[in-house]
Enzyme design. Sequence first.
Site, short mmCIF file in Angstrom:
data_model
loop_
_atom_site.label_atom_id
_atom_site.label_comp_id
_atom_site.label_asym_id
_atom_site.label_seq_id
_atom_site.Cartn_x
_atom_site.Cartn_y
_atom_site.Cartn_z
N HIS A 196 0.73 5.24 1.15
CA HIS A 196 0.07 6.29 1.93
C HIS A 196 0.09 7.58 1.12
O HIS A 196 1.14 7.96 0.57
CB HIS A 196 0.82 6.56 3.24
CG HIS A 196 0.85 5.40 4.19
ND1 HIS A 196 0.01 5.32 5.27
CD2 HIS A 196 1.62 4.28 4.22
CE1 HIS A 196 0.27 4.20 5.95
NE2 HIS A 196 1.25 3.56 5.33
N HIS A 245 0.84 -1.21 0.00
CA HIS A 245 0.00 0.00 0.00
C HIS A 245 0.87 1.24 0.00
O HIS A 245 1.99 1.24 0.52
CB HIS A 245 -0.95 0.01 1.20
CG HIS A 245 -0.28 -0.16 2.52
ND1 HIS A 245 0.10 -1.38 3.01
CD2 HIS A 245 0.07 0.75 3.46
CE1 HIS A 245 0.67 -1.22 4.19
NE2 HIS A 245 0.67 0.07 4.49
P1 AMP Z 1 1.76 0.44 7.38
O1 AMP Z 1 1.58 -1.02 7.14
O2 AMP Z 1 2.56 0.68 8.62
O3 AMP Z 1 2.29 1.18 6.19
O4 AMP Z 1 0.37 1.12 7.66
C1 AMP Z 1 -0.87 0.50 7.65
C2 AMP Z 1 -1.88 1.59 7.71
O5 AMP Z 1 -3.15 1.00 7.60
C3 AMP Z 1 -1.89 2.43 8.99
O6 AMP Z 1 -1.74 3.80 8.65
C4 AMP Z 1 -3.25 2.14 9.61
O7 AMP Z 1 -3.80 3.29 10.21
C5 AMP Z 1 -4.05 1.71 8.40
N1 AMP Z 1 -5.15 0.79 8.66
C6 AMP Z 1 -5.15 -0.30 9.46
N2 AMP Z 1 -6.35 -0.93 9.40
C7 AMP Z 1 -7.10 -0.22 8.53
C8 AMP Z 1 -8.44 -0.36 8.03
N3 AMP Z 1 -9.23 -1.36 8.43
N4 AMP Z 1 -8.90 0.55 7.15
C9 AMP Z 1 -8.11 1.56 6.76
N5 AMP Z 1 -6.85 1.76 7.18
C10 AMP Z 1 -6.35 0.87 8.05
#
Ligand code: AMP
Length: 140
Positions: free
Chosen positions: A106, A104
């Site tokens: 951001h 993903h």
């Molecule tokens: P990272 O894997 O550290 O790059 O970030 C994962 C991101 O996913 C974080 O910013 C979380 O806030 C976000 N996140 C986790 N669960 C959900 C969800 N169910 N829907 C949307 N965002 C999510």
Amino acid sequence: MTTGYDDNNIFAKILRGEIPCHKVYEDDDTLAFMDVMPQAPGHLLVIPKTGSRNLFDADPAVLAKTLPVVQKLANAAKEAFDADGVYIAQFNEPAAGQTVFHLHFHVVPRKEGIPLKPHSGTMEDGAVLAANAQKVRDAL
Ligand code: AMP
């Protein structure tokens, strides 16, 4: 240690419709939705529909389809939130801050002088996320 792709991760569940999201954009290959713990208003995530754990194991053909969507959403988020800039982040493996193991990107609108909130910090109110998703959709 890298352990491969597990399709029980939360973004795979979102893609299968098993859990909800505040969707802002979808095409055949890509989905974008609001981050539930935004680091700034309008923080959203762009994910390819094809599963990979992160950048290391992603198919370059999938990456080639994903980055134009990141660009599209960056422009829309900038307009929707009257941002001075947009921060794009992508983490690979826990040592780099990755917590969800489906690739993903951001997309975070930034304003001059306003610091980012912590990564994976506070859960945002659903009504706020819905309103912010609408703002981005309106700017697309
Ligand atoms: P990272 O894997 O550290 O790059 O970030 C994962 C991101 O996913 C974080 O910013 C979380 O806030 C976000 N996140 C986790 N669960 C959900 C969800 N169910 N829907 C949307 N965002 C999510």
